[in-house]
Write a protein that holds these residues in place. Structure first.
Motif, mmCIF file in Angstrom:
data_model
loop_
_atom_site.group_PDB
_atom_site.id
_atom_site.type_symbol
_atom_site.label_atom_id
_atom_site.label_comp_id
_atom_site.label_asym_id
_atom_site.label_seq_id
_atom_site.Cartn_x
_atom_site.Cartn_y
_atom_site.Cartn_z
ATOM 1 N N ALA A 267 0.798 -1.244 0.057
ATOM 2 C CA ALA A 267 0.047 -0.073 -0.008
ATOM 3 C C ALA A 267 0.808 1.235 -0.047
ATOM 4 O O ALA A 267 0.614 2.301 -0.782
ATOM 5 N N CYS A 268 1.880 1.303 0.887
ATOM 6 C CA CYS A 268 2.922 2.331 0.975
ATOM 7 C C CYS A 268 3.606 2.792 -0.292
ATOM 8 O O CYS A 268 3.878 3.673 -0.735
ATOM 9 N N TYR A 269 3.993 1.575 -1.147
ATOM 10 C CA TYR A 269 4.536 1.581 -2.213
ATOM 11 C C TYR A 269 3.956 2.646 -3.302
ATOM 12 O O TYR A 269 4.073 3.290 -3.966
ATOM 13 N N ALA A 270 2.782 1.921 -3.327
ATOM 14 C CA ALA A 270 1.629 2.507 -4.330
ATOM 15 C C ALA A 270 1.298 3.910 -3.979
ATOM 16 O O ALA A 270 1.070 4.694 -4.816
ATOM 17 N N ILE A 271 1.008 4.154 -2.691
ATOM 18 C CA ILE A 271 0.568 5.648 -2.476
ATOM 19 C C ILE A 271 1.868 6.453 -2.586
ATOM 20 O O ILE A 271 1.814 7.664 -3.177
ATOM 21 N N ALA A 272 3.130 6.110 -2.316
ATOM 22 C CA ALA A 272 4.311 6.977 -2.308
ATOM 23 C C ALA A 272 4.612 7.349 -3.758
ATOM 24 O O ALA A 272 4.813 8.367 -4.074
ATOM 25 N N LEU A 273 4.563 6.233 -4.398
ATOM 26 C CA LEU A 273 4.785 6.516 -6.045
ATOM 27 C C LEU A 273 3.693 7.338 -6.756
ATOM 28 O O LEU A 273 4.022 8.346 -7.615
ATOM 29 N N SER A 274 2.631 7.157 -6.520
ATOM 30 C CA SER A 274 1.407 7.840 -7.256
ATOM 31 C C SER A 274 1.386 9.361 -6.653
ATOM 32 O O SER A 274 1.124 10.122 -7.214
ATOM 33 N N GLY A 275 1.611 9.537 -5.276
ATOM 34 C CA GLY A 275 1.435 10.887 -4.815
ATOM 35 C C GLY A 275 2.616 11.741 -5.125
ATOM 36 O O GLY A 275 2.548 12.699 -5.546
ATOM 37 N N ALA B 256 4.125 22.322 -4.050
ATOM 38 C CA ALA B 256 4.234 20.950 -4.697
ATOM 39 C C ALA B 256 5.683 20.355 -4.360
ATOM 40 O O ALA B 256 5.717 19.013 -4.223
ATOM 41 N N ARG B 257 6.790 20.971 -4.526
ATOM 42 C CA ARG B 257 8.393 20.257 -4.048
ATOM 43 C C ARG B 257 8.109 19.921 -2.619
ATOM 44 O O ARG B 257 8.589 18.713 -2.399
ATOM 45 N N ALA B 258 7.403 20.701 -1.527
ATOM 46 C CA ALA B 258 7.227 20.125 -0.279
ATOM 47 C C ALA B 258 6.192 18.764 -0.171
ATOM 48 O O ALA B 258 6.942 17.699 0.391
ATOM 49 N N VAL B 259 5.586 18.738 -1.227
ATOM 50 C CA VAL B 259 4.660 17.564 -1.242
ATOM 51 C C VAL B 259 5.518 16.504 -1.646
ATOM 52 O O VAL B 259 5.319 15.347 -1.188
ATOM 53 N N GLN B 260 6.191 16.667 -2.776
ATOM 54 C CA GLN B 260 7.127 15.659 -3.358
ATOM 55 C C GLN B 260 8.185 15.010 -2.255
ATOM 56 O O GLN B 260 8.255 13.928 -2.260
ATOM 57 N N GLY B 261 8.769 16.121 -1.485
ATOM 58 C CA GLY B 261 9.576 15.610 -0.434
ATOM 59 C C GLY B 261 8.969 14.856 0.679
ATOM 60 O O GLY B 261 9.548 13.817 1.143
ATOM 61 N N ALA B 262 7.649 14.961 0.840
ATOM 62 C CA ALA B 262 6.782 14.257 1.918
ATOM 63 C C ALA B 262 6.621 12.586 1.422
ATOM 64 O O ALA B 262 6.816 11.964 2.186
ATOM 65 N N PHE B 263 6.345 12.425 0.180
ATOM 66 C CA PHE B 263 6.152 11.377 -0.595
ATOM 67 C C PHE B 263 7.432 10.738 -0.446
ATOM 68 O O PHE B 263 7.489 9.173 -0.495
ATOM 69 N N ALA B 264 8.666 11.264 -1.017
ATOM 70 C CA ALA B 264 9.748 10.747 -0.737
ATOM 71 C C ALA B 264 10.304 10.101 0.398
ATOM 72 O O ALA B 264 11.010 9.133 0.524
ATOM 73 N N ALA B 265 9.870 10.886 1.489
ATOM 74 C CA ALA B 265 10.231 10.563 2.779
ATOM 75 C C ALA B 265 9.510 9.194 3.120
ATOM 76 O O ALA B 265 9.840 8.442 4.070
ATOM 77 N N LEU B 266 8.198 8.852 2.335
ATOM 78 C CA LEU B 266 7.584 7.521 2.561
ATOM 79 C C LEU B 266 8.207 6.525 1.655
ATOM 80 O O LEU B 266 8.353 5.234 1.962
ATOM 81 N N LEU B 267 8.590 7.181 0.461
ATOM 82 C CA LEU B 267 9.108 5.989 -0.528
ATOM 83 C C LEU B 267 10.447 5.497 -0.263
ATOM 84 O O LEU B 267 10.679 4.525 -0.359
#
Length: 537
Positions: free
Chosen positions: A86-94, A114-125
């Protein structure tokens, strides 16, 4: 940030195609690393298009790194609650959607968000990818090979960011530096997401809100340190704002350690950090991140300012490093890790990176690419190819599957903080050193101006005189920047060589201690030597 994997579900599930998982993980890791540098090459065009002020420009990069570093602990907790798939799919999609929003950004505010949101999903990915590879390849030999492939992605992503960013910016526009992530994320999803094991929820499994105080302290502490390093880069190490943020970060992380002693389900079990081998891997990632990002950012500036390279040509100039990273990482994973181990290879990798920085410290106003930059890039590629896969492997080795995400996130945080440290250190040092150089050569500049004006028979307030003065001042500034860049590389080289020496000494102490323990165990538990016969006196 403990990551819980359902080990029973993994054992009972049918075997996963490990190669597809590894390919998908490499693509995802490439995207995370690539976005640290791909924007840097497009910043001038981005600034002109969005009418960004000089003060706003750095935030296109900083917003990503702050969110990435500050939320990586939280990312591990989310993986624990939702499972790997689930996290893999959420992180890549986000990440892909945030990239789309950044590419469509009509203003600076939208871009930074948008760049901050990118960083947040990178922190999950990022921790998800490392935990995925760690759990997919439990066998030591296969694990070393898998991490050698993943480790090669580090240097490849940083250089590829410059190359791809330059090519897209020159051919299309800076917006395509963000749009490209949609294709990368889609490829990673299509290739591997169905092969990722889904962890079922078990009674008693850790939840996101377990040890909430520790989670807040950890995220706030890392954020404060990364932001303090950014303030050092923008202002100085002695600025009040820099000292305040760095001091707050140290205090918050100290409170985190105290909190974890009492927590029933700690977000950061201290036994993870207590292992000397894992601690060495985290330290190596910190210093390697400092060398890679700090060195690459300043070398990029040197190539573009001094040689006038275009963004695309700058990216091409880094290709030799990419080749050495890939070749070295594969050789290290297959041949050297089983024979030498992390105790030898980690300090060796830092030593090689330090030597590469010493080579780069030879940059001068008259040097060309093949004389200094190319040899330095080749050597630093070897260092990255040694350090990164070994640190990935050893930093998660010996950790139970349910804690592998924790070790992975600590590795990601170490690298992120190290990268910020390296960039801030060199930026602050070069600004100071360039100012000192200009002050020291002010008299020489005045003499050259006087001689040039006399030779041209021009007065200082004439049009020709002002042109002469401007040209000579620009020449002094250019020499000051190159000299400061060389001294910055030398400073970072000394830090890397010192870190390599400390790691080597600690490894030697651990080896001697282990040998004494083994000798003591044999003496205590084995047969005792026969008594000597009487002398006969």
């Amino acid at each position: 940030m403990t990551l819980i994997l359902d080990t029973d579900a993994i054992r009972t599930a049918p075997p996963t195609p490990r190669r597809r998982v590894l390919v998908s993980a490499v693509i995802a890791q490439l995207m995370v690393v690539l976005d640290m540098t791909i924007i840097a090459i497009a910043l001038p065009d981005m600034q002109a298009d969005l009418a960004m002020t000089p003060a706003q420009q750095p935030w296109a990069v900083t917003a990503y790194t702050l969110a990435f570093g500050g939320l990586v602990l939280f990312g591990g907790r989310v993986v624990q609650a939702l499972g790997l798939r689930a996290c893999y799919a959420i992180a890549l999609s986000g990440f892909a959607l945030a990239s789309l929003a950044g590419g469509l950004a009509p203003s600076f505010a939208v871009l930074v968000t948008a760049r901050a949101v990118q960083g947040a999903f990178a922190a999950l990915l990022a921790p998800t990818v490392l935990a995925l590879v760690s759990s997919t390849f439990p066998d030591h030999r296969a694990r070393a090979r898998a991490f050698s492939v993943l480790g090669a992605t580090g240097g490849l992503g940083a250089a590829a960011g410059l190359l791809i960013g330059g090519a897209l910016t020159d051919a299309l526009s800076w917006r395509w530096s963000l749009y490209v992530n949609l294709a990368i994320a889609a490829a990673a999803l299509l290739i591997g997401v169905r092969q990722v094991p889904a962890a079922a929820r078990e009674p008693g499994q850790d939840r996101v809100d377990d040890d909430l105080l520790g989670l807040l302290l950890g995220c706030a502490g890392i954020f404060s340190i990364v932001f303090g390093l950014d303030r050092a880069q923008q202002h100085s190490w002695t600025a009040r704002e820099t000292i305040a943020w760095l001091g707050a970060g140290v205090v918050l992380l100290a409170l985190l350690v105290l909190c974890e002693h009492r927590a029933e389900r700690p977000v950061l079990p201290l036994w993870i950090l207590a292992s000397p081998a894992r601690a060495a891997s985290y330290a190596a990632q910190f210093f390697a991140g400092a060398a890679q990002m700090g060195g690459l950012v300043q070398l990029t500036a040197y190539l573009q300012r001094h040689f006038g390279y275009s963004p695309l040509r700058t990216g091409v100039a880094f290709l030799p490093m990419v080749g050495t990273v890939i070749v070295t990482a594969l050789v290290v994973g297959r041949l050297l890790v089983p024979r030498l181990g992390a105790r030898v290879l980690l300090p060796t990798g830092l030593l090689v990176e330090g030597l590469a920085l010493l080579v780069l410290s030879g940059v001068s106003f008259d040097a060309d690419y093949t004389r200094i930059a190319l040899p330095g890039l080749l050597v630093i590629g070897v260092g990255v190819g040694i350090t990164t896969p070994v640190a990935f492997n050893r930093g998660t080795d010996g950790v139970p599957a349910e804690r592998s995400g924790l070790a992975s996130a600590v590795l990601s945080a170490s690298q992120q903080i190290g990268s910020s440290f390296g960039v801030a250190l060199l930026a602050a040092h070069i600004a100071h050193a360039a100012g000192d150089y200009a002050s020291e050569h002010a008299g020489e500049l005045q003499q050259r101006v006087t001689e040039a004006l006399a030779g041209a028979r021009a007065t200082p307030d004439s049009e020709a005189g002002r042109a002469i003065i401007a040209r000579l001042r620009e020449d002094l500034v250019a020499h000051a920047q190159v000299s400061a860049c060389a001294s910055g590389f030398a400073l970072l080289a000394r830090i890397l060589l010192g870190a390599a020496a400390v790691l080597a000494a600690c490894g030697l102490v651990r080896a001697l201690t282990a040998r004494r323990r083994r000798a003591g165990a044999v003496t205590d538990g084995g047969p005792r030597p026969a008594p000597r016969p009487a002398s006969g006196r």
